[in-house]
Design an enzyme around this catalytic site. Structure first.
Site, PDB file in Angstrom:
ATOM      1  N   THR A  59      40.370  42.241  50.551  1.00 39.24           N
ATOM      2  CA  THR A  59      39.012  42.290  50.004  1.00 39.24           C
ATOM      3  C   THR A  59      38.094  43.053  50.955  1.00 39.24           C
ATOM      4  OG1 THR A  59      38.185  40.323  51.103  1.00 39.24           O
ATOM      5  CG2 THR A  59      39.345  39.969  49.014  1.00 39.24           C
TER       6      THR A  59
ATOM      7  N   GLU B  21      35.420  42.067  52.253  1.00 41.61           N
ATOM      8  CA  GLU B  21      35.004  41.220  53.380  1.00 41.61           C
ATOM      9  C   GLU B  21      36.063  41.314  54.490  1.00 41.61           C
ATOM     10  OE1 GLU B  21      34.867  40.173  50.150  1.00 41.61           O
ATOM     11  OE2 GLU B  21      32.699  40.452  50.065  1.00 41.61           O
TER      12      GLU B  21
ATOM     13  N   GLY C 162      55.118  42.962  46.208  1.00 46.33           N
ATOM     14  CA  GLY C 162      55.137  41.504  46.236  1.00 46.33           C
ATOM     15  C   GLY C 162      54.581  40.973  47.550  1.00 46.33           C
TER      16      GLY C 162
ATOM     17  N   GLU D 221      47.792  51.789  51.674  1.00 48.66           N
ATOM     18  CA  GLU D 221      47.174  51.292  50.446  1.00 48.66           C
ATOM     19  C   GLU D 221      45.656  51.482  50.493  1.00 48.66           C
ATOM     20  OE1 GLU D 221      48.056  47.212  49.436  1.00 48.66           O
ATOM     21  OE2 GLU D 221      47.144  47.420  47.455  1.00 48.66           O
TER      22      GLU D 221
HETATM   23  C1  LIG Z   1      43.392  44.646  40.602  1.00 51.85           C
HETATM   24  C2  LIG Z   1      44.227  43.937  41.624  1.00 51.85           C
HETATM   25  C3  LIG Z   1      45.529  44.355  41.868  1.00 51.85           C
HETATM   26  C4  LIG Z   1      46.316  43.680  42.787  1.00 51.85           C
HETATM   27  N1  LIG Z   1      47.609  44.073  42.958  1.00 51.85           N
HETATM   28  C5  LIG Z   1      48.401  43.388  43.797  1.00 51.85           C
HETATM   29  C6  LIG Z   1      49.793  43.697  43.923  1.00 51.85           C
HETATM   30  O1  LIG Z   1      50.285  44.613  43.254  1.00 51.85           O
HETATM   31  N2  LIG Z   1      50.534  43.005  44.776  1.00 51.85           N
HETATM   32  C7  LIG Z   1      50.029  42.003  45.539  1.00 51.85           C
HETATM   33  O2  LIG Z   1      50.755  41.429  46.316  1.00 51.85           O
HETATM   34  N3  LIG Z   1      48.722  41.643  45.439  1.00 51.85           N
HETATM   35  C8  LIG Z   1      47.914  42.304  44.582  1.00 51.85           C
HETATM   36  N4  LIG Z   1      46.585  41.936  44.460  1.00 51.85           N
HETATM   37  C9  LIG Z   1      46.118  40.758  45.181  1.00 51.85           C
HETATM   38  C10 LIG Z   1      45.074  41.047  46.260  1.00 51.85           C
HETATM   39  O3  LIG Z   1      45.647  41.617  47.383  1.00 51.85           O
HETATM   40  C11 LIG Z   1      44.373  39.706  46.581  1.00 51.85           C
HETATM   41  O4  LIG Z   1      43.661  39.320  45.424  1.00 51.85           O
HETATM   42  C12 LIG Z   1      43.441  39.808  47.752  1.00 51.85           C
HETATM   43  O5  LIG Z   1      44.131  39.998  48.939  1.00 51.85           O
HETATM   44  C13 LIG Z   1      42.511  38.574  47.863  1.00 51.85           C
HETATM   45  O6  LIG Z   1      43.192  37.391  47.835  1.00 51.85           O
HETATM   46  P1  LIG Z   1      42.721  36.211  46.856  1.00 51.85           P
HETATM   47  O7  LIG Z   1      42.629  36.796  45.508  1.00 51.85           O
HETATM   48  O8  LIG Z   1      43.611  35.073  47.062  1.00 51.85           O
HETATM   49  O9  LIG Z   1      41.256  35.860  47.301  1.00 51.85           O
HETATM   50  P2  LIG Z   1      40.803  34.844  48.510  1.00 51.85           P
HETATM   51  O10 LIG Z   1      41.553  35.228  49.729  1.00 51.85           O
HETATM   52  O11 LIG Z   1      40.910  33.465  48.013  1.00 51.85           O
HETATM   53  O12 LIG Z   1      39.326  35.251  48.669  1.00 51.85           O
HETATM   54  C14 LIG Z   1      38.228  34.696  47.924  1.00 51.85           C
HETATM   55  C15 LIG Z   1      36.911  35.182  48.526  1.00 51.85           C
HETATM   56  O13 LIG Z   1      36.802  34.735  49.884  1.00 51.85           O
HETATM   57  C16 LIG Z   1      36.577  35.795  50.753  1.00 51.85           C
HETATM   58  N5  LIG Z   1      37.220  35.565  52.049  1.00 51.85           N
HETATM   59  C17 LIG Z   1      38.475  35.143  52.286  1.00 51.85           C
HETATM   60  N6  LIG Z   1      38.718  35.117  53.595  1.00 51.85           N
HETATM   61  C18 LIG Z   1      37.594  35.535  54.224  1.00 51.85           C
HETATM   62  C19 LIG Z   1      37.212  35.717  55.588  1.00 51.85           C
HETATM   63  N7  LIG Z   1      38.060  35.509  56.595  1.00 51.85           N
HETATM   64  N8  LIG Z   1      35.973  36.157  55.837  1.00 51.85           N
HETATM   65  C20 LIG Z   1      35.099  36.411  54.818  1.00 51.85           C
HETATM   66  N9  LIG Z   1      35.396  36.248  53.527  1.00 51.85           N
HETATM   67  C21 LIG Z   1      36.630  35.820  53.240  1.00 51.85           C
HETATM   68  C22 LIG Z   1      37.203  36.989  50.041  1.00 51.85           C
HETATM   69  O14 LIG Z   1      36.693  38.228  50.509  1.00 51.85           O
HETATM   70  C23 LIG Z   1      36.854  36.714  48.600  1.00 51.85           C
HETATM   71  O15 LIG Z   1      35.565  37.162  48.341  1.00 51.85           O
HETATM   72  C24 LIG Z   1      45.798  42.598  43.522  1.00 51.85           C
HETATM   73  C25 LIG Z   1      44.461  42.191  43.292  1.00 51.85           C
HETATM   74  C26 LIG Z   1      43.687  42.844  42.344  1.00 51.85           C
HETATM   75  C27 LIG Z   1      42.296  42.372  42.094  1.00 51.85           C
END
Ligand SMILES: Cc1cc2nc3c(=O)[nH]c(=O)nc-3n(C[C@H](O)[C@H](O)[C@H](O)COP(=O)(O)OP(=O)(O)OC[C@H]3O[C@@H](n4cnc5c(N)ncnc54)[C@H](O)[C@@H]3O)c2cc1C
Lengths: 394, 384
Positions: free
Chosen positions: A377, A379, A129, A246
């Site tokens: 991500t 990035e 979480g 992770e």
């Molecule tokens: C298959 C899968 C399993 C997952 N499992 C879990 C889980 O079990 N538990 C959990 O807690 N989370 C989980 N996640 C969540 C995951 O950790 C987040 O999706 C991830 O950290 C990105 O956050 P966001 O989706 O809000 O994207 P955002 O943070 O909104 O990012 C959107 C885009 O902006 C870019 N970006 C953001 N900030 C920057 C920056 N500073 N510089 C350059 N680019 C930037 C990102 O790289 C991305 O391309 C999972 C995600 C996936 C896809």
């Protein structure tokens, strides 16, 4: 007996043990012989159980916590022998790969006793979480609130993308315990029983179809104080440590293990055919296959080098970011290539007309897109490398 | 063997680094390039004195058995020294005299030939060059140079291109076809030839990296049967091993060169300002630097693994060496291109060293097979 001799004997014993216990159904390449995935799944479960009984799912953990008590060298030999025997890799799980190592280091004796054996024998299932709707890459901005009232934390808020929350027994969760402290300081690390009243979970459908993805809601959920891991307000440090594990685990998917139905060259040879010299008949595809195989070899080699560095006491802490970045991009490239190899035979979603193996590849291609997003991500990984490893200025 | 340096190897690395820094300032590349006729070292494009000093440190004989005056160490150690040389773009006849010609004698020569040449190579007294290549792209069995039987031995005619350190060498080893047709790996034979032999002409080339390479022509050059190395028609068996070892060594040098280019680029990102900020704060550059870092790390891992595979006599050594050369060449190419881009205009000037790095890397990339060649070989050896 010298250390080397002892390790040699150990290697022989492990190889024998695998030879005796690895189920014969798993020895064939699944899919190649059209075997029923359900049956494969059952034998895989049995195999994991046999491993768990010997503590081999968590080889380096102490025996009292359900591990095998192996040294780092012994664990390495185990991994090598498993690879050599083409034993399927243990699936990455939040308990074993992510929480376990952090719990071992930072848990109280009671917490370790309570949780580690269940993780090591595969009986208790965990979910992570971390992410929230407003806090993804900027994880430290999270706002799920935990207020200490008497001996309990009262938790309110929402987590998202919690993989497997619907069938997990426990969640490790980042919560804000001090809203007045600075962003990174007011966060704490809680272990939460998913059966606690006030928790509700709803699944999220993904581009790859039904999935383990969930949203998790907390409505006045009471969590006993004893479930705080580490110090109050020090959760961010543990959270980051866990992310290293992770990233390492996610990166390791990229090297391509024996779980895949067919290796990439085998798949290409099967679908495209071979020429008189036994080469994949399409030279462009063959070249791309070679590049993927080369890059997997490079990733594997860098992984063993970083293990060697760790053993030699050299700092390789931020290598995890690199492995995650490179490994997940490689996984994506490999899946793109598998799609190209199958052509329109690989665009089936469901129903008749498409082989189950091809549809699996297609879903995996879609699921692989998540590899470069989850665990921070790519990035963000590049940001980490630029700052922590290369020392580039902010 | 683990993929980290042992204590002894670390000591070797440190002393090599000291020596290289003191002996080979990068600017030497320009001096060799802008050579004046009459200056012996400048025409050679390396310094016999420096080579002598390296031999005194034991490096010229690092991989050769002690009975021939060598140190009897392994490729892991050789790689440590070559990588340091690569950092300074140090011009020296390691690849030609030790890895190519020396190995040909070690692996193919008879006892008398080994006694005659190996101690002299280890002592830095003799520089030998291997004349094998006839095509632009590395394709070692594309040999049309002919050696025809005559009463007192063989008569050789043909032309060799890109003979590394072929100008001013004390002795040449020449690959020629005694039977078969162009492209066959059988029917090839190696000959030890003195450069003064009648019918032999050497033309010095001016190459991008300012190193020594030559075209060597043979016009009915007569050699005797006892100048043959190994057996008539069997050269490819020896050369396959020689090229593997030489490639692994060259790879280590190239690794040093690309690592240094990357380090200098990072340094520039931390010092050059635009828009009131260090250019290293720009994410567009940071992310590309992170990708370059990944490539560099894989090049390090693969290079170390390839060197150790030779020392361990691994059956998959050839595959690992080709994999390493493919990866390292690609890493060097990426870093070469990106470094010039990130230096901006100054990167295009002859005064700035970074261009020298890209030039040397590009030559090393294509020497003994580029990434296309080695990826193809990797695929073949992997069985697809
Ligand atoms: C298959 C899968 C399993 C997952 N499992 C879990 C889980 O079990 N538990 C959990 O807690 N989370 C989980 N996640 C969540 C995951 O950790 C987040 O999706 C991830 O950290 C990105 O956050 P966001 O989706 O809000 O994207 P955002 O943070 O909104 O990012 C959107 C885009 O902006 C870019 N970006 C953001 N900030 C920057 C920056 N500073 N510089 C350059 N680019 C930037 C990102 O790289 C991305 O391309 C999972 C995600 C996936 C896809």
């Amino acid at each position: 007996m010298s250390e080397d001799e002892a390790l040699k004997t150990f290697r022989r014993d492990i190889a024998d043990w695998i030879e005796q216990h690895y189920p014969s159904e798993l020895r064939q390449t699944p899919g190649a012989d059209g075997s029923d995935p359900q049956q494969t799944k059952t034998s895989e479960q049995n195999w994991l159980q046999i491993m768990a009984e010997q503590g081999l799912l968590a080889p380096t953990w102490p025996k009292e916590y359900g591990g095998a008590g192996f040294s780092v060298d012994q664990a390495r030999v185990l991994a090598q022998e498993q690879r050599r025997a083409k034993v399927r890799a243990i699936p990455i799980s939040a308990g074993l790969s992510l929480l376990g190592p952090v719990l071992l280091e930072h848990g109280t004796p009671e917490q370790k006793q309570q949780h580690l054996p269940g993780i090591a024998n595969g009986a208790v299932f965990w979910c992570q979480g971390y992410s929230e709707p407003g806090s993804g890459s900027d994880l430290a901005s999270l706002s799920t609130r935990a207020e200490l009232v008497g001996d309990d934390f009262i938790v309110n808020g929402q987590k998202i993308w919690t993989s497997h929350a619907d069938d997990a027994d426990w969640m490790f969760c980042l919560v804000r315990t001090d809203p007045n402290a600075s962003k990174h300081e007011g966060i704490s690390f809680l272990l939460i029983d998913m059966a606690t009243p006030g928790i509700s979970v709803s699944p999220i459908r993904l581009i790859s179809g039904p999935s383990a993805f969930c949203q998790t809601f907390f409505d006045d959920v009471r969590v006993g104080k004893a479930n705080l891991m580490g110090q109050l307000g020090q959760g961010w440090t543990l959270a980051k440590q866990l992310l290293q594990h992770e990233r390492q685990a996610l990166g390791s998917i990229g090297r391509g293990d024996a779980r895949r139905a067919l290796t990439l060259p085998e798949l290409a040879a099967l679908e495209i055919g071979t020429n008189a010299q036994g080469h994949i008949a399409d030279v462009t595809i063959r070249n791309e296959v070679a590049q993927c195989e080369l890059d997997s070899l490079a990733l594997r080699t860098t992984m063993s080098r970083s293990a060697d560095q760790a053993r030699a006491g050299q700092n390789s802490a931020h290598i995890a970011s690199m492995l995650k970045l490179y490994g997940s991009e490689l996984t994506n490239r490999r899946h793109e290539l598998m799609m190209s190899i199958r052509g329109t035979d690989g665009v089936g979603w469901d129903g008749p007309g498409y082989s189950p193996a091809a549809m699996r590849t297609t879903r995996q291609w879609l699921r692989a897109k998540g590899n470069s997003i989850e665990g921070g991500t790519n990035e963000i990984q590049r940001n980490v490398i630029a700052k922590r490893v290369l020392g580039l200025p902010d | 063997m683990p993929l980290v340096l042992s204590e002894e190897q670390t000591l070797l690395k440190n002393s090599a680094r000291e020596f290289v820094k003191a002996t080979f300032p990068v600017d030497q590349v320009r001096q060799f390039r802008d050579s004046q006729p009459g200056d012996q070292d400048k025409a050679l494009r390396y310094s016999r004195d420096h080579w002598q000093k390296m031999a005194e440190l034991g490096w010229a004989g690092i991989i050769f058995p002690e009975q021939y005056g060598g140190l009897g160490l392994g490729y892991a150690e050789l790689g440590v020294v070559l990588e340091e040389l690569g950092h300074s773009l140090a011009a020296q006849p390691f690849l030609s005299a030790v890895l190519l010609a020396g190995n040909t004698i070690l692996l193919g020569g008879n006892e008398a030939q080994k006694q005659a040449w190996l101690p002299a190579i280890c002592a830095g007294e003799k520089i030998l060059a291997l004349a094998f290549q006839e095509t632009g792209r590395f394709s070692p069995w594309q040999v049309s140079t002919k050696a025809e039987s005559v009463s007192n031995g063989f008569s050789i005619s043909g032309e060799k291109r890109f003979v590394l350190d072929g100008f001013g060498a004390d002795q040449l080893i020449v690959l020629a076809r005694t039977s078969g047709s162009i492209g066959d790996d059988h029917g090839l034979t190696l000959f030890l030839v003195a450069p003064e032999t009648p019918g032999l002409t050497v033309t010095s080339l001016q190459v991008l990296d300012s190193r020594n390479a030559a075209i060597i022509e043979f016009d009915n050059m007569v050699v005797s049967a006892d100048q043959v190395i190994s057996e008539v028609g069997k050269a490819s068996e020896v050369l396959t091993m020689v090229f593997d070892r030489a490639t692994a060594g060259l790879n280590a040098e190239l690794l040093g060169t690309l690592s240094e280019a990357f380090a200098r680029t990072l340094e520039y990102l931390k010092t050059r300002e635009q828009f009131g900020a260090l250019i290293g704060t720009f994410q567009a550059l940071k992310h590309r630097a992170a990708d370059m870092f990944c490539e560099q790390e894989h090049a390090i891992s693969m290079t170390m693994q390839a060197l150790r595979a030779i020392d361990n006599n691994q059956p998959d050594a050839s595959l690992l060496i080709s994999a390493a050369k493919a990866r390292t060449s690609d890493a060097a190419n990426l870093i070469g291109r990106e470094s010039i881009q990130m230096f901006g205009g100054i990167g295009m000037t002859d005064e700035e060293d970074i261009g020298l790095y890209m030039k040397r890397a590009r030559v090393a990339e294509m020497t003994l097979g580029d990434s296309n060649y080695h990826r193809e070989r990797f695929a073949q050896l992997s069985g697809f």
